[in-house]
Design a protein around this motif. Structure first.
Motif: not given
Length: 140
Positions: A6-13, A77-81
């Protein structure tokens, strides 16, 4: 055994905007995906919309459930794929996750085992119906 990466991201640029062009990013990820295919471990994969504000959250805390726009407000964190892999062990799934070309700040991959239908009580009529459906659709 099947595992979901599960790809997760905090959305940090990324500090430099990521450095790579969109086309380069697609090529890099596509090469990784081709490795999974060539190794015979890839079962499925999908990416999600870049804009989490287009999502809808269904909250079951009330009856009837309430739908609201956007991701959870407190989400860090957001689920990205995801990728679903069929591998011999969790260790192998982790090794594939480590090879994913996800070099942006705040990006993580969670490795979770997918339960097999064989792990559920086989005498249960609902499990029997699901097994029949999986057999009929070629999933077993």
């Amino acid at each position: 055994m099947k595992y979901m990466l599960i790809m997760r991201s905090s959305g940090e640029p990324a500090p430099d905007g990521g450095g790579a062009s969109y086309e380069d990013s697609i090529e890099t990820m596509s090469r990784y995906n081709e490795e999974l295919v060539a190794a015979g471990v890839l079962v499925a994969m999908e990416g999600l919309s870049d804009d989490p504000t287009e999502s809808v959250v269904v909250d079951y805390a009330q009856t009837p459930p309430v739908a609201t726009d956007g991701p959870y407000g407190e989400a860090k964190e957001l689920f990205g794929g995801y990728w679903i892999l069929d591998v011999a062990s969790q260790a192998e799934a982790v090794e594939w996750a480590k090879r994913a070309p996800l070099t942006f700040p705040g990006v993580k991959v969670e490795v979770r085992r997918i339960a097999s239908i064989d792990e559920f009580p086989q005498e249960n009529p609902w499990i029997q119906r699901e097994r029949a459906w999986r057999e009929a659709t070629g999933q077993l």
